[in-house]
Each structure stands twice: as C-alpha cells, then as structure tokens.
Design a protein around this motif. Structure first.
Motif, PDB file in Angstrom:
ATOM      1  N   GLY A   1       0.776  -1.240   0.000  1.00  0.00           N
ATOM      2  CA  GLY A   1       0.000   0.000   0.000  1.00  0.00           C
ATOM      3  C   GLY A   1       0.803   1.283   0.000  1.00  0.00           C
ATOM      4  O   GLY A   1       0.310   2.333   0.413  1.00  0.00           O
ATOM      5  N   VAL A   2       2.045   1.231  -0.482  1.00  0.00           N
ATOM      6  CA  VAL A   2       2.885   2.440  -0.453  1.00  0.00           C
ATOM      7  C   VAL A   2       2.803   3.239  -1.757  1.00  0.00           C
ATOM      8  O   VAL A   2       3.367   4.328  -1.856  1.00  0.00           O
ATOM      9  CB  VAL A   2       4.366   2.098  -0.158  1.00  0.00           C
ATOM     10  CG1 VAL A   2       4.531   1.574   1.265  1.00  0.00           C
ATOM     11  CG2 VAL A   2       4.914   1.101  -1.170  1.00  0.00           C
ATOM     12  N   GLY A   3       2.139   2.681  -2.769  1.00  0.00           N
ATOM     13  CA  GLY A   3       1.981   3.412  -4.034  1.00  0.00           C
ATOM     14  C   GLY A   3       2.695   2.794  -5.228  1.00  0.00           C
ATOM     15  O   GLY A   3       2.811   3.442  -6.273  1.00  0.00           O
TER      16      GLY A   3
ATOM     17  N   HIS B   1      -7.980   6.003 -10.358  1.00  0.00           N
ATOM     18  CA  HIS B   1      -8.121   4.535 -10.415  1.00  0.00           C
ATOM     19  C   HIS B   1      -9.542   4.169 -10.830  1.00  0.00           C
ATOM     20  O   HIS B   1      -9.745   3.263 -11.634  1.00  0.00           O
ATOM     21  CB  HIS B   1      -7.846   3.900  -9.045  1.00  0.00           C
ATOM     22  CG  HIS B   1      -6.417   4.014  -8.628  1.00  0.00           C
ATOM     23  ND1 HIS B   1      -5.964   3.565  -7.413  1.00  0.00           N
ATOM     24  CD2 HIS B   1      -5.340   4.539  -9.237  1.00  0.00           C
ATOM     25  CE1 HIS B   1      -4.662   3.791  -7.307  1.00  0.00           C
ATOM     26  NE2 HIS B   1      -4.265   4.386  -8.403  1.00  0.00           N
TER      27      HIS B   1
ATOM     28  N   SER C   1       0.212   2.576  -8.238  1.00  0.00           N
ATOM     29  CA  SER C   1      -0.187   3.939  -8.648  1.00  0.00           C
ATOM     30  C   SER C   1       0.966   4.644  -9.356  1.00  0.00           C
ATOM     31  O   SER C   1       0.770   5.305 -10.375  1.00  0.00           O
ATOM     32  CB  SER C   1      -0.587   4.765  -7.426  1.00  0.00           C
ATOM     33  OG  SER C   1      -1.626   4.143  -6.732  1.00  0.00           O
TER      34      SER C   1
ATOM     35  N   ARG D   1      -7.224   8.207  -6.140  1.00  0.00           N
ATOM     36  CA  ARG D   1      -8.290   7.201  -6.120  1.00  0.00           C
ATOM     37  C   ARG D   1      -9.286   7.410  -7.250  1.00  0.00           C
ATOM     38  O   ARG D   1      -9.737   6.461  -7.888  1.00  0.00           O
ATOM     39  CB  ARG D   1      -9.021   7.237  -4.778  1.00  0.00           C
ATOM     40  CG  ARG D   1      -8.437   6.202  -3.829  1.00  0.00           C
ATOM     41  CD  ARG D   1      -8.880   6.410  -2.419  1.00  0.00           C
ATOM     42  NE  ARG D   1      -7.705   6.239  -1.580  1.00  0.00           N
ATOM     43  CZ  ARG D   1      -7.659   5.461  -0.531  1.00  0.00           C
ATOM     44  NH1 ARG D   1      -8.712   4.784  -0.162  1.00  0.00           N
ATOM     45  NH2 ARG D   1      -6.555   5.342   0.171  1.00  0.00           N
TER      46      ARG D   1
ATOM     47  N   SER E   1      -0.554  13.715  -0.893  1.00  0.00           N
ATOM     48  CA  SER E   1      -1.706  12.812  -0.900  1.00  0.00           C
ATOM     49  C   SER E   1      -2.894  13.560  -1.480  1.00  0.00           C
ATOM     50  O   SER E   1      -3.141  14.704  -1.118  1.00  0.00           O
ATOM     51  CB  SER E   1      -1.993  12.389   0.547  1.00  0.00           C
ATOM     52  OG  SER E   1      -3.058  11.490   0.559  1.00  0.00           O
TER      53      SER E   1
HETATM   54  N1  LIG Z   1      -0.234  10.131  -3.649  1.00  0.00           N
HETATM   55  C1  LIG Z   1      -1.352   9.512  -3.279  1.00  0.00           C
HETATM   56  N2  LIG Z   1      -2.422  10.212  -2.816  1.00  0.00           N
HETATM   57  C2  LIG Z   1      -3.540   9.589  -2.388  1.00  0.00           C
HETATM   58  N3  LIG Z   1      -3.715   8.270  -2.407  1.00  0.00           N
HETATM   59  C3  LIG Z   1      -2.693   7.511  -2.859  1.00  0.00           C
HETATM   60  C4  LIG Z   1      -1.474   8.072  -3.327  1.00  0.00           C
HETATM   61  N4  LIG Z   1      -0.646   7.072  -3.700  1.00  0.00           N
HETATM   62  C5  LIG Z   1      -1.338   5.932  -3.495  1.00  0.00           C
HETATM   63  N5  LIG Z   1      -2.553   6.186  -2.988  1.00  0.00           N
HETATM   64  C6  LIG Z   1      -3.598   5.229  -2.603  1.00  0.00           C
HETATM   65  O1  LIG Z   1      -3.050   4.314  -1.689  1.00  0.00           O
HETATM   66  C7  LIG Z   1      -3.543   3.025  -1.939  1.00  0.00           C
HETATM   67  C8  LIG Z   1      -2.372   2.082  -2.188  1.00  0.00           C
HETATM   68  O2  LIG Z   1      -1.753   2.473  -3.427  1.00  0.00           O
HETATM   69  P1  LIG Z   1      -1.171   1.387  -4.421  1.00  0.00           P
HETATM   70  O3  LIG Z   1      -2.182   0.311  -4.668  1.00  0.00           O
HETATM   71  O4  LIG Z   1      -0.617   2.110  -5.571  1.00  0.00           O
HETATM   72  O5  LIG Z   1      -0.014   0.815  -3.503  1.00  0.00           O
HETATM   73  P2  LIG Z   1       0.822  -0.527  -3.717  1.00  0.00           P
HETATM   74  O6  LIG Z   1       2.143  -0.328  -3.085  1.00  0.00           O
HETATM   75  O7  LIG Z   1       0.811  -0.912  -5.145  1.00  0.00           O
HETATM   76  O8  LIG Z   1      -0.063  -1.570  -2.892  1.00  0.00           O
HETATM   77  P3  LIG Z   1       0.186  -3.167  -2.844  1.00  0.00           P
HETATM   78  O9  LIG Z   1       1.381  -3.361  -1.986  1.00  0.00           O
HETATM   79  O10 LIG Z   1      -1.077  -3.720  -2.258  1.00  0.00           O
HETATM   80  O11 LIG Z   1       0.416  -3.612  -4.258  1.00  0.00           O
HETATM   81  C9  LIG Z   1      -4.501   3.131  -3.118  1.00  0.00           C
HETATM   82  O12 LIG Z   1      -5.814   3.221  -2.643  1.00  0.00           O
HETATM   83  C10 LIG Z   1      -4.101   4.435  -3.792  1.00  0.00           C
HETATM   84  O13 LIG Z   1      -5.189   5.084  -4.402  1.00  0.00           O
END
Ligand SMILES: Nc1ncnc2c1ncn2[C@@H]1O[C@H](COP(=O)(O)OP(=O)(O)OP(=O)(O)O)[C@@H](O)[C@H]1O
Ligand SMILES: [Mg+2]
Length: 286
Positions: free
Chosen positions: A11-13, A250, A16, A247, A242
């Motif tokens: 969930g660190v991004g 997405h 995204s 979202r 953030s």
């Molecule tokens: N800069 C941002 N601002 C707001 N929300 C964000 C931002 N970056 C990521 N998110 C949100 O945080 C959540 C996790 O993002 P993301 O799925 O890209 O992370 P991930 O590292 O790929 O997760 P996982 O480890 O489960 O694959 C998502 O709901 C996404 O919309």
C-alpha cells in the motif's frame, strides 16, 4: 531502460506510481510498456478496465495472429498475460511465442501493458523448482527495439516474480509512505537489494526512494526522510502529496496526466518523472 517499482511493504503506491510514471513517459512520446507482476492485478485494472472507454487506438477486431502489433482489450478478455508468458517456459510448445505477442495496447498513445493474472499464483512453485528466474530477463531483452521504457509493478513481497523483476531491471524505484514501519522496511529491503545486486544483477541501480503521500507540514515524515538521507540512502527530491485525485483516477482507469494534467499531484508526478529522466532530457537539448 527497465525500471522496477518495489517495496515489500504493501500500500505504499507501487501500482499507482508505476502506472502514472509510465503514462507520463508515454505522453512525453516515449514508447512505454508496463509489466504487471502482481497477482492483485491492480496496474492491469487501472490501465485496461476503462469505463467510458474512448475509441481504441487501433481496430481491436483486426486479426491478430500474424501481427506483431499489440492489441487493446479489456482485462477479462485478455489471455496473453504474464501467466501465459511464464506458462510457455514450462510447457512444450512447437513454437515459443515472442514476448511482443503477450503485449496489449491501452487506450493511451504509446502505452502498452502485459497484464497480470491470478494464475501466476499457481505457476509460482513450478517456475521456482525449474529455475526459471532468468526467463523474464530473457523475455524482456526481446523488447529492446520495441520500447524506450519498461516499468514493472511488483507485489508487496520478495517472491519469485519480484526477484525476477529485480534481476531483469536496470533501475529500482522504492515508493514509501513516510512512517516508522516504512523506514524499518527500507533497511531490511536494502540488504536484500544489495544481495540481489551481488548475486544476480550487478548492473541494478537503486534509483531512489520516493516519498509518497508526503505530509509537508508534519514533522515525522521530514525527519524520517532526513535520517534516511544522512544514512546514505538516496531519496529523490520530488515528493508526492496525498490527494483523492489518485483514487478517482483509479476509478475511471485514467492516469493523472490524462485525467487532471494541471492538478498539484500530477505536476509533482511530472517533476518526479523529470528527475528520473534528467539524463535523457538533457541529451535532448544537444
Ligand atoms: N499520492 C497519493 N495520494 C492519495 N492516495 C494515494 C497516493 N498514492 C497511493 N494512494 C492510494 O493508496 C492506496 C495504495 O496504493 P497502491 O495500490 O498504488 O499501492 P501498492 O504499493 O501498489 O499496494 P500493494 O502493496 O497492495 O500492491 C490506493 O488506494 C491508492 O489510491
Ligand atoms: Mg500494487
């Protein structure tokens, strides 16, 4: 150039940022491919399952069998995905399909994807026991003439697929949300990355840590970033705030550069892209 976005923390991004950096790269005119190696398929859903989908860039009904052109499709129609790519490495085929045939078009100019599939979970043990860890690297080498940039999204784990990606990649980007748990995860991961570099991929460059969902007014995130820097870790200058726009983007399956090109977060993402592409951008000036 192949970049992998990796962090064992969830969930660190990663997804995204993979999709948004790739979309910016494509929008700037670089032929760009996303590889989704996470069985959650988040990057694939983000870039492919579009509601109100615009016209495909190319006629998706054209016969594809003899064509090296990638296709555009919605995710549930696509069978040429990463599971199919790996499946042929362990199945006897008269003719092995070249990697380009696993590529699908997205609706965005210059942006293609090899989507993930939950079937990768079942293949994992077989691939590991048959030592297929270098197959991704071999497969991506075939794409050098097709793509200027490849971005790989990985699961929040150092599993067979993320290790394969780290072996295949030239550079590794590490998104982090700037809390204490993330810092601990970074220390642990840096050790793994050093080992992978030494044992499998000496060319792998840790391009930097990306501070995502950075709260500029809070003390702790800045303190964590400064401490990581003072310990010698490379943290990229461009920080991402953030925003609910992420979202939203997405939900409508549209990267921010197309959905909201003037939005603060989009501009920060473009600045991040410019930071990692500084050598390329400088070379254009000469
Ligand atoms: N800069 C941002 N601002 C707001 N929300 C964000 C931002 N970056 C990521 N998110 C949100 O945080 C959540 C996790 O993002 P993301 O799925 O890209 O992370 P991930 O590292 O790929 O997760 P996982 O480890 O489960 O694959 C998502 O709901 C996404 O919309
Ligand atoms: Mg993800």
């Amino acid at each position: 150039m192949i970049r992998v976005l990796f962090n064992k923390k969830g969930g660190v991004g990663k997804s995204s940022l993979t999709c948004n950096l790739a979309a910016i790269s494509a929008a700037k005119g670089l032929k760009t491919l996303v590889i989704d190696l996470d069985t959650q398929c988040n990057a694939s859903q983000y870039l492919l399952n579009r509601t109100n989908s615009p016209e495909p860039r190319k006629n998706s009904l054209e016969p594809q069998s003899n064509s090296l052109e990638p296709r555009i499709n919605s995710l549930d129609q696509i069978t040429d995905n990463m599971a199919a790519f790996y499946d042929q490495t362990i199945t006897f085929h008269i003719r092995k399909k070249p990697t380009i045939e696993f590529v699908s078009q997205t609706a965005f100019e210059n942006l293609d994807i090899i989507p993930s599939s939950p079937e990768l979970d079942q293949l994992h043990t077989k691939l590991e026991s048959r030592h297929k860890i270098y197959k991704l690297k071999e497969g991506l080498e075939q794409l050098k003439d097709h793509y200027d940039r490849i971005y790989i999204d990985t699961a929040p784990a150092l599993n067979f697929y993320s290790l394969s990606a780290l072996i295949a990649a030239d550079r590794c980007l590490i998104p982090m949300d700037c809390d204490e748990f993330s810092r601990q995860a970074i220390y642990n991961m840096m050790q793994h990355l050093a080992e992978i570099k030494e044992d499998h991929n000496p060319a792998l460059e840790i391009e930097g840590i990306i501070a995502n969902q950075f709260m500029a007014r809070a003390k702790v995130p800045l303190k964590i970033i400064n401490e990581l820097k003072s310990e010698g870790h490379k943290v990229l200058d461009s920080k991402l705030s953030s925003s609910v726009k992420m979202r939203e983007s997405h939900q409508v399956h549209t990267p921010l550069i197309h959905l909201a090109p003037k939005h603060k977060l989009t501009l920060e993402l473009v600045a991040l892209w410019q930071e990692i592409e500084v050598d390329f951008l400088t070379s254009l000036q000469y």
